[in-house]
Motif scaffolding. Structure first.
Motif, PDB file in Angstrom:
ATOM      1  N   THR A   1       0.844  -1.201   0.000  1.00 61.82           N
ATOM      2  CA  THR A   1       0.000   0.000   0.000  1.00 61.82           C
ATOM      3  C   THR A   1       0.877   1.248   0.000  1.00 61.82           C
ATOM      4  O   THR A   1       0.615   2.207  -0.731  1.00 61.82           O
ATOM      5  CB  THR A   1      -0.951   0.009   1.213  1.00 61.82           C
ATOM      6  OG1 THR A   1      -1.753  -1.172   1.184  1.00 61.82           O
ATOM      7  CG2 THR A   1      -1.843   1.243   1.206  1.00 61.82           C
ATOM      8  N   ARG A   2       1.938   1.240   0.797  1.00 64.01           N
ATOM      9  CA  ARG A   2       2.860   2.377   0.822  1.00 64.01           C
ATOM     10  C   ARG A   2       3.471   2.601  -0.553  1.00 64.01           C
ATOM     11  O   ARG A   2       3.571   3.735  -1.019  1.00 64.01           O
ATOM     12  CB  ARG A   2       3.975   2.152   1.852  1.00 64.01           C
ATOM     13  CG  ARG A   2       3.489   2.286   3.281  1.00 64.01           C
ATOM     14  CD  ARG A   2       4.578   2.034   4.279  1.00 64.01           C
ATOM     15  NE  ARG A   2       5.587   3.086   4.202  1.00 64.01           N
ATOM     16  CZ  ARG A   2       6.715   3.057   4.884  1.00 64.01           C
ATOM     17  NH1 ARG A   2       7.001   2.048   5.689  1.00 64.01           N
ATOM     18  NH2 ARG A   2       7.582   4.038   4.769  1.00 64.01           N
ATOM     19  N   ALA A   3       3.865   1.532  -1.236  1.00 70.03           N
ATOM     20  CA  ALA A   3       4.466   1.663  -2.570  1.00 70.03           C
ATOM     21  C   ALA A   3       3.456   2.222  -3.564  1.00 70.03           C
ATOM     22  O   ALA A   3       3.782   3.093  -4.371  1.00 70.03           O
ATOM     23  CB  ALA A   3       4.997   0.307  -3.043  1.00 70.03           C
ATOM     24  N   VAL A   4       2.213   1.744  -3.512  1.00 73.25           N
ATOM     25  CA  VAL A   4       1.176   2.233  -4.428  1.00 73.25           C
ATOM     26  C   VAL A   4       0.924   3.719  -4.195  1.00 73.25           C
ATOM     27  O   VAL A   4       0.829   4.501  -5.147  1.00 73.25           O
ATOM     28  CB  VAL A   4      -0.129   1.403  -4.276  1.00 73.25           C
ATOM     29  CG1 VAL A   4      -1.311   2.105  -4.897  1.00 73.25           C
ATOM     30  CG2 VAL A   4       0.049   0.042  -4.913  1.00 73.25           C
ATOM     31  N   LEU A   5       0.828   4.128  -2.939  1.00 74.21           N
ATOM     32  CA  LEU A   5       0.591   5.541  -2.635  1.00 74.21           C
ATOM     33  C   LEU A   5       1.783   6.408  -3.041  1.00 74.21           C
ATOM     34  O   LEU A   5       1.612   7.536  -3.497  1.00 74.21           O
ATOM     35  CB  LEU A   5       0.248   5.721  -1.157  1.00 74.21           C
ATOM     36  CG  LEU A   5      -1.114   5.172  -0.749  1.00 74.21           C
ATOM     37  CD1 LEU A   5      -1.288   5.219   0.770  1.00 74.21           C
ATOM     38  CD2 LEU A   5      -2.241   5.909  -1.455  1.00 74.21           C
ATOM     39  N   GLU A   6       2.982   5.866  -2.898  1.00 71.68           N
ATOM     40  CA  GLU A   6       4.184   6.588  -3.323  1.00 71.68           C
ATOM     41  C   GLU A   6       4.171   6.803  -4.839  1.00 71.68           C
ATOM     42  O   GLU A   6       4.442   7.900  -5.325  1.00 71.68           O
ATOM     43  CB  GLU A   6       5.417   5.780  -2.902  1.00 71.68           C
ATOM     44  CG  GLU A   6       6.726   6.438  -3.218  1.00 71.68           C
ATOM     45  CD  GLU A   6       7.892   5.597  -2.714  1.00 71.68           C
ATOM     46  OE1 GLU A   6       8.889   5.515  -3.462  1.00 71.68           O
ATOM     47  OE2 GLU A   6       7.825   5.032  -1.608  1.00 71.68           O
TER      48      GLU A   6
ATOM     49  N   ALA B   1       9.991  -0.666   2.690  1.00 71.50           N
ATOM     50  CA  ALA B   1      10.328  -2.067   2.414  1.00 71.50           C
ATOM     51  C   ALA B   1      10.446  -2.330   0.919  1.00 71.50           C
ATOM     52  O   ALA B   1      11.235  -3.166   0.492  1.00 71.50           O
ATOM     53  CB  ALA B   1       9.278  -2.990   3.027  1.00 71.50           C
ATOM     54  N   LEU B   2       9.665  -1.609   0.110  1.00 72.44           N
ATOM     55  CA  LEU B   2       9.686  -1.783  -1.341  1.00 72.44           C
ATOM     56  C   LEU B   2      10.085  -0.475  -2.001  1.00 72.44           C
ATOM     57  O   LEU B   2       9.595   0.592  -1.627  1.00 72.44           O
ATOM     58  CB  LEU B   2       8.300  -2.195  -1.852  1.00 72.44           C
ATOM     59  CG  LEU B   2       7.770  -3.539  -1.370  1.00 72.44           C
ATOM     60  CD1 LEU B   2       6.308  -3.712  -1.766  1.00 72.44           C
ATOM     61  CD2 LEU B   2       8.615  -4.675  -1.922  1.00 72.44           C
ATOM     62  N   THR B   3      10.947  -0.579  -2.992  1.00 69.91           N
ATOM     63  CA  THR B   3      11.362   0.596  -3.756  1.00 69.91           C
ATOM     64  C   THR B   3      10.835   0.465  -5.176  1.00 69.91           C
ATOM     65  O   THR B   3      11.167  -0.485  -5.879  1.00 69.91           O
ATOM     66  CB  THR B   3      12.897   0.721  -3.788  1.00 69.91           C
ATOM     67  OG1 THR B   3      13.359   0.916  -2.452  1.00 69.91           O
ATOM     68  CG2 THR B   3      13.348   1.881  -4.652  1.00 69.91           C
TER      69      THR B   3
END
Length: 187
Positions: free
Chosen positions: A17-22, A69-71
């Protein structure tokens, strides 16, 4: 390649979710009427240890505190005249890529308008009909999938273009999620 790290993405419990929002925030910063964009998702810790030069180039060695955690790493521009499904069918990711994501803009109609769609329209005429419909909505969809089957999506309406108005959920854009997941299928 460029790192999609704009810096003020809201904290989310789930790394996907953090990666998608980024990625959504990055795409938002580019404005509307943009081509589709494809991103590889890599494990940040693994990237730092196995590719320190690339991690430094992406600014991952300079981040204070806890790194994501994901880039997301933006890939080369997609071929402009190739349909997305055909393009995605040509992709094979290396083992270091744990997931992928895509942003794409589309016109959508509310369910109430679907009953009025004329029959027997080819793709071009259907697109023209939707573009002329008074209830159409322009949306940017960001969809991410992981090799292990995880999925997440973010949808932003052009008329409500604000980070607080982004809808997230795993099942919002199932067709695109299925197509992205197929890029990890092994024959």
């Amino acid at each position: 390649m460029s790192n999609a790290t704009p810096g003020s993405t809201p904290m989310a419990a789930n790394p996907l979710t953090r990666a998608v929002l980024e990625i959504d925030e990055y795409a938002s910063g580019l404005g509307w009427d943009q081509p589709a964009r494809l991103f590889a998702l890599v494990d940040t810790a693994r990237l730092r240890s196995q590719e320190p030069g690339l991690a430094a180039q992406l600014g991952l060695d300079e981040q204070g505190g806890e790194a994501p955690a994901l880039t997301p790493i933006e890939q080369d521009e997609l071929p402009p005249q190739t349909p997305l499904d055909e393009f995605l069918a040509t992709i094979a990711w290396p083992d270091a890529v744990v997931g992928c994501a895509m942003t794409v803009e589309r016109l959508m109609l509310p369910p109430s308008a679907e009953e009025a769609v004329p029959e027997n329209l080819d793709q071009a005429r259907l697109a023209s009909w939707v573009a002329a419909h008074p209830d159409r909505q322009e949306v940017r969809m960001t969809v991410a999938v992981l090799r292990d089957g995880g999925r997440e999506s973010a949808v932003r309406l052009r008329e409500k273009d604000s980070p607080t108005e982004v809808l997230t959920g795993a099942g919002l854009v199932p067709g695109l999620a299925d197509a992205l997941s197929a890029t990890f299928a092994t024959d």
